[in-house]
Write a protein that holds these residues in place. Structure first.
Motif, PDB file in Angstrom:
ATOM      1  N   PHE A 126       0.821  -1.207   0.000  1.00  0.00           N
ATOM      2  CA  PHE A 126       0.000   0.000   0.000  1.00  0.00           C
ATOM      3  C   PHE A 126       0.858   1.262   0.000  1.00  0.00           C
ATOM      4  O   PHE A 126       0.475   2.295  -0.535  1.00  0.00           O
ATOM      5  CB  PHE A 126      -0.971   0.008   1.190  1.00  0.00           C
ATOM      6  CG  PHE A 126      -0.371   0.414   2.505  1.00  0.00           C
ATOM      7  CD1 PHE A 126      -0.371   1.734   2.914  1.00  0.00           C
ATOM      8  CD2 PHE A 126       0.211  -0.540   3.343  1.00  0.00           C
ATOM      9  CE1 PHE A 126       0.176   2.106   4.130  1.00  0.00           C
ATOM     10  CE2 PHE A 126       0.752  -0.178   4.551  1.00  0.00           C
ATOM     11  CZ  PHE A 126       0.744   1.142   4.951  1.00  0.00           C
ATOM     12  N   LYS A 146     -11.688   4.912  -4.204  1.00  0.00           N
ATOM     13  CA  LYS A 146     -10.723   3.832  -4.430  1.00  0.00           C
ATOM     14  C   LYS A 146     -10.472   3.617  -5.913  1.00  0.00           C
ATOM     15  O   LYS A 146      -9.342   3.345  -6.329  1.00  0.00           O
ATOM     16  CB  LYS A 146     -11.223   2.534  -3.792  1.00  0.00           C
ATOM     17  CG  LYS A 146     -10.197   1.405  -3.884  1.00  0.00           C
ATOM     18  CD  LYS A 146     -10.560   0.222  -3.013  1.00  0.00           C
ATOM     19  CE  LYS A 146      -9.449  -0.820  -3.062  1.00  0.00           C
ATOM     20  NZ  LYS A 146      -9.734  -1.981  -2.178  1.00  0.00           N
ATOM     21  N   LEU A 148      -6.651   3.498  -3.534  1.00  0.00           N
ATOM     22  CA  LEU A 148      -6.676   3.262  -2.087  1.00  0.00           C
ATOM     23  C   LEU A 148      -8.038   3.642  -1.529  1.00  0.00           C
ATOM     24  O   LEU A 148      -8.684   4.563  -2.023  1.00  0.00           O
ATOM     25  CB  LEU A 148      -5.604   4.108  -1.384  1.00  0.00           C
ATOM     26  CG  LEU A 148      -4.138   3.890  -1.780  1.00  0.00           C
ATOM     27  CD1 LEU A 148      -3.281   4.955  -1.141  1.00  0.00           C
ATOM     28  CD2 LEU A 148      -3.678   2.509  -1.368  1.00  0.00           C
ATOM     29  N   THR A 188      -7.363   3.857   4.142  1.00  0.00           N
ATOM     30  CA  THR A 188      -5.956   3.540   3.893  1.00  0.00           C
ATOM     31  C   THR A 188      -5.188   4.792   3.487  1.00  0.00           C
ATOM     32  O   THR A 188      -4.055   5.007   3.926  1.00  0.00           O
ATOM     33  CB  THR A 188      -5.835   2.474   2.790  1.00  0.00           C
ATOM     34  OG1 THR A 188      -6.537   1.304   3.197  1.00  0.00           O
ATOM     35  CG2 THR A 188      -4.374   2.116   2.542  1.00  0.00           C
ATOM     36  N   LYS A 207      -4.623   6.880   6.692  1.00  0.00           N
ATOM     37  CA  LYS A 207      -3.629   6.264   7.569  1.00  0.00           C
ATOM     38  C   LYS A 207      -2.217   6.407   7.000  1.00  0.00           C
ATOM     39  O   LYS A 207      -1.258   6.616   7.745  1.00  0.00           O
ATOM     40  CB  LYS A 207      -3.959   4.789   7.785  1.00  0.00           C
ATOM     41  CG  LYS A 207      -5.141   4.543   8.704  1.00  0.00           C
ATOM     42  CD  LYS A 207      -5.400   3.058   8.894  1.00  0.00           C
ATOM     43  CE  LYS A 207      -6.562   2.815   9.854  1.00  0.00           C
ATOM     44  NZ  LYS A 207      -6.844   1.364  10.019  1.00  0.00           N
ATOM     45  N   SER A 208      -2.095   6.295   5.682  1.00  0.00           N
ATOM     46  CA  SER A 208      -0.787   6.433   5.044  1.00  0.00           C
ATOM     47  C   SER A 208      -0.239   7.840   5.236  1.00  0.00           C
ATOM     48  O   SER A 208       0.926   8.030   5.574  1.00  0.00           O
ATOM     49  CB  SER A 208      -0.895   6.103   3.555  1.00  0.00           C
ATOM     50  OG  SER A 208      -1.337   4.792   3.353  1.00  0.00           O
TER      51      SER A 208
END
Length: 296
Positions: free
Chosen positions: A145, A271, A276, A280, A283-284
């Motif tokens: 990811f 997405k 993503l 996600t 959070k990244s």
């Protein structure tokens, strides 16, 4: 790993990241890279890197970068020390070389936004036992990811580089808007930017601007290269990315503010656009910001 950007959004290359390096030169001289198999982007953080090829010399100063095409034999020269630079090696599909060719044979001054993108690309490498300084990064050590996110950042950087040469204005929300020759198209785009919370149809746009739907679709496609619906969706997704990065809004609030009937519909579109999920992606971004204040 391939980019997951959809072809329905902004026309960007499909790429694979092959190598990331942060190199420091403490000795003067010339050096020929060991391989020319990949496209290369050199970004200088300290000093001055000279790139010599085909009787052409590019002097890449701190804060600048250049792109070298695949199979291009070239020399790297350092005269004033130290010289530090970031290297990105990547490959792309043959159909995308026309886009990349517009970046060749010149240096590019990095904007603040592009510096931020470069920082985030290399910050993604700082995990596990990967060591960025004076050596290469094995992408095998980087979670999948994270690589997806790096590709998204890198494509945005290439997009910004390409369109710096054309009439561009950055509006406050961070979206990219281009000035077109037809004033009607500029007015339509401005109207869409101001109404991201709505689900505007082509018929409604045509009625608002006193033009037939067929003519509006034709003129918009001719000027921008994109369909009206895809352009409007891209504006919404870019605004969503900005809110996720910079604001503390709930995903349900972002979905409502962008005119989506459900969080499921918004997440599915997000997405498909970025590769993503919203969770996600957030959070990244948080992981990068928490672990690294600055790379450059």
């Amino acid at each position: 790993m391939d980019s997951k950007r959809p072809t329905s959004g902004v026309n960007l290359p499909t790429i694979n990241l092959s190598n990331l390096s942060y190199l420091k030169c403490d000795t003067k001289g010339k050096k020929r890279p060991t391989s020319f198999f990949y496209w290369r982007l050199y970004f200088v953080t300290t000093g001055n890197l000279i790139v010599d090829y085909d009787d052409q010399i590019l002097q890449v100063h701190a804060g600048e970068y250049c792109v070298i095409k695949r199979l291009q034999d070239h020399l790297l020269e350092t005269r004033e020390l130290p010289v530090k630079f970031l290297l990105v090696e990547f490959s792309c599909q043959e159909a995308d070389t026309a886009f990349l060719s517009t970046l060749l044979n010149q240096t590019h001054q990095a904007s603040d936004e592009q510096l931020d993108l470069l920082e985030k690309i290399f910050s993604n490498c700082q995990c596990g036992d990967a060591n960025l300084v004076n050596g290469e990064i094995s992408l095998l050590e980087v979670p999948v990811f994270q690589i997806q996110l790096m590709i998204i950042y890198f494509l945005e950087l290439l997009y910004l580089t390409n369109y710096k040469k054309q009439p561009i204005m950055f509006i406050e929300s961070g979206k990219l808007s281009k000035e077109y020759s037809r004033e009607l198209i500029n007015e339509v785009i401005h109207f869409m930017e101001k109404n991201l919370s709505e689900n505007i149809t082509i018929k409604e746009l045509a009625k608002h601007f006193f033009i037939s739907p067929t003519s509006l679709k034709k003129f918009f496609k001719e000027d921008t290269g994109y369909s009206l619906i895809n352009y409007f969706r891209t504006l919404k997704m870019e605004q969503a990315k900005l809110w996720i990065r910079e604001d503390d809004q709930l995903f349900t609030t972002i979905a409502q503010n962008l005119g989506y009937e459900s969080i499921h519909q918004f997440s599915k579109t997000f997405k498909r656009y970025t590769g993503l999920s919203p969770t996600t992606y957030k959070k990244s971004i948080q992981s990068i910001d928490e672990q690294f204040d600055s790379l450059l």
